[in-house]
Design an enzyme around this catalytic site. Structure first.
Site, PDB file in Angstrom:
ATOM      1  N   CYS A   1       0.837  -1.211   0.000  1.00 34.91           N
ATOM      2  CA  CYS A   1       0.000   0.000   0.000  1.00 34.91           C
ATOM      3  C   CYS A   1       0.868   1.256   0.000  1.00 34.91           C
ATOM      4  CB  CYS A   1      -0.935  -0.007   1.208  1.00 34.91           C
ATOM      5  SG  CYS A   1      -2.024   1.432   1.271  1.00 34.91           S
TER       6      CYS A   1
ATOM      7  N   CYS B   1      -0.612   4.128   2.138  1.00 32.88           N
ATOM      8  CA  CYS B   1      -0.438   3.928   3.584  1.00 32.88           C
ATOM      9  C   CYS B   1       1.017   4.174   3.998  1.00 32.88           C
ATOM     10  CB  CYS B   1      -0.802   2.508   3.992  1.00 32.88           C
ATOM     11  SG  CYS B   1      -2.213   1.800   3.155  1.00 32.88           S
ATOM     12  N   ASP B   2       1.965   3.630   3.248  1.00 28.65           N
ATOM     13  CA  ASP B   2       3.354   3.563   3.723  1.00 28.65           C
ATOM     14  C   ASP B   2       4.349   4.435   2.953  1.00 28.65           C
ATOM     15  OD1 ASP B   2       2.449   1.697   5.539  1.00 28.65           O
ATOM     16  OD2 ASP B   2       2.849   0.010   4.221  1.00 28.65           O
TER      17      ASP B   2
END
Ligand code: FAD
Ligand code: NAP
Length: 312
Positions: free
Chosen positions: A135, A138-139
């Protein structure tokens, strides 16, 4: 007894919820094990949903209004992990939950979608969540101004490489062939991006690191082994359909499946079992798009309205 149980709260499930409740069904519950919205909420951007006001907004932002709209018409969202769907002798369905509880429903629409596949290289599982990610939204920020690698040649890999190029100092796209599944327009855009370097005909031999996390990856390339000292690798190597809840105690599936483990449906999203419908990425030959998942959900809900009517 529920009139309709919808399992999964992605675009297919939410759209089914909208059409079922607005179509007059009273007891409609959507079972979702996480936050409603589905896998598109992990996407950095979406720009191909017809009529979008803000093309390019994040998937999370795009989906943020869908549940509210459904709730307005009476859809109940229940935070629950469904473990199995079985049909009873009287043709109703039992929805089993992982907390040991269960619910009865007259009809079911299964919309459990799909989840990112693991690539299978050495060290992938060891460093998952500590340098290996699926992701970018997300990261990605953890690797601000650092070099990262992306694995895969599909739409997800190339789009997320473009997203990461806005945050990271360099993005290596590692792909096992030199042709891409991703849309040509997206590949062209990435090829023009100075921060993105393509390494094709290459596979990951191993990911290495220490107890602080990933330190790099070793590639097998046509010119021999190549090392990339990257603290982050984003793997986008396709999806597995979430069909486990359709498995019965004897290991068979409740309804007919195709050779890829996807649910066989007709044009009304009916499965081979009366009262059981499937919609979205989970169904056979799904285009795996938000617009088609949403359309499937609407079609399935309309079919449920006719099915419930036929029971009276
Ligand atoms: P999903 O979105 O997968 O939703 C399934 C839901 O079911 C999930 O919320 C999950 O938590 C829930 N669930 C699963 N199992 C259970 C269970 N046992 N109990 C309870 N709940 C359960 N499509 C586009 O059209 N445009 C794009 O730009 C685009 N970009 C993408 C970018 C990325 C990074 C990814 C991963 C996908 C992208 N897609 C895009 C594809 C699109 O997201 C999917 O086709 C779409 O989300 C499928 O919707 P769905 O409702 O069928 O399934
Ligand atoms: P995908 O299209 O299946 O692509 C997976 C990629 O990973 C392929 O390039 C594949 O290589 C590679 N791969 C598979 N297994 C591998 C392994 N073990 N090691 C290394 N590489 C591996 O998956 P996706 O990109 O996630 O897309 C899934 C679906 O969602 C598609 O239908 C896609 O069109 C859709 N989607 C659409 C959009 C959009 O419309 N903008 C955005 C994202 C996703 P090969 O090519 O050699 O097989």
């Amino acid at each position: 007894m529920l009139d309709l149980a919808i399992i999964g709260g992605g675009p297919a499930g939410l759209s089914a919820g909208l059409y079922a409740t607005r179509g007059g069904l009273k007891n409609v519950v959507m079972f979702e094990k996480g936050e409603p919205g589905g896998q598109i909420t992990s996407s950095s951007e979406i720009e191909n949903y017809p009529g979008q006001k803000k093309p390019g907004e994040s998937g999370f932002e795009f989906m943020s209004t869908w549940l509210e709209q459904c709730s307005h018409f009476g859809l109940v969202n229940k935070w629950a992990n469904v473990t199995q769907v079985v049909q009873n002798e009287d043709k109703t369905f039992t929805i089993k939950l992982d907390n040991g509880e269960s619910e009865l429903a007259k009809a079911v629409i299964v919309c459990t979608g799909s989840t990112p596949r693991r690539a299978g290289f050495e060290g992938e599982n060891k460093f998952f969540g500590r340098g290996v990610s699926t992701c970018a939204t997300c990261d990605g920020f953890f690797y601000k101004d650092k070099e990262v690698a992306v694995l895969g040649g599909g739409d997800t890999a190339i789009e997320e490489a473009l997203y990461l190029s806005n945050i990271c100092s360099k993005v290596y796209v590692v792909h096992r062939r030199d042709e891409f599944r991703a849309a040509p327009i997206t590949v062209e855009k990435a090829k023009k991006n100075e921060k993105i370097e393509f390494i094709t005909n290459a596979t990951i031999k191993e990911a290495y690191g220490d107890n602080t996390g990933l330190n790099g990856i070793v590639l097998n390339t046509p010119d021999g082994e190549k090392e990339l000292e990257v603290p982050g690798i984003f793997t986008f190597v396709g999806l597995n359909v979430n069909n486990e809840i359709l498995k019965q105690d004897d290991g068979s599936f409740i309804c007919k499946m195709d050779q890829n483990g996807q649910v066989e449906v007709d044009l009304k999203m009916k499965t081979s079992v009366d009262g059981l419908f499937a919609a979205g990425d989970l169904r056979t030959q799904a285009p795996k798009q938000v617009v088609s998942a949403a359309a499937d959900g609407a079609v399935a809900a309309l079919s449920v309205l006719s099915y419930i009517e036929s029971l009276h």
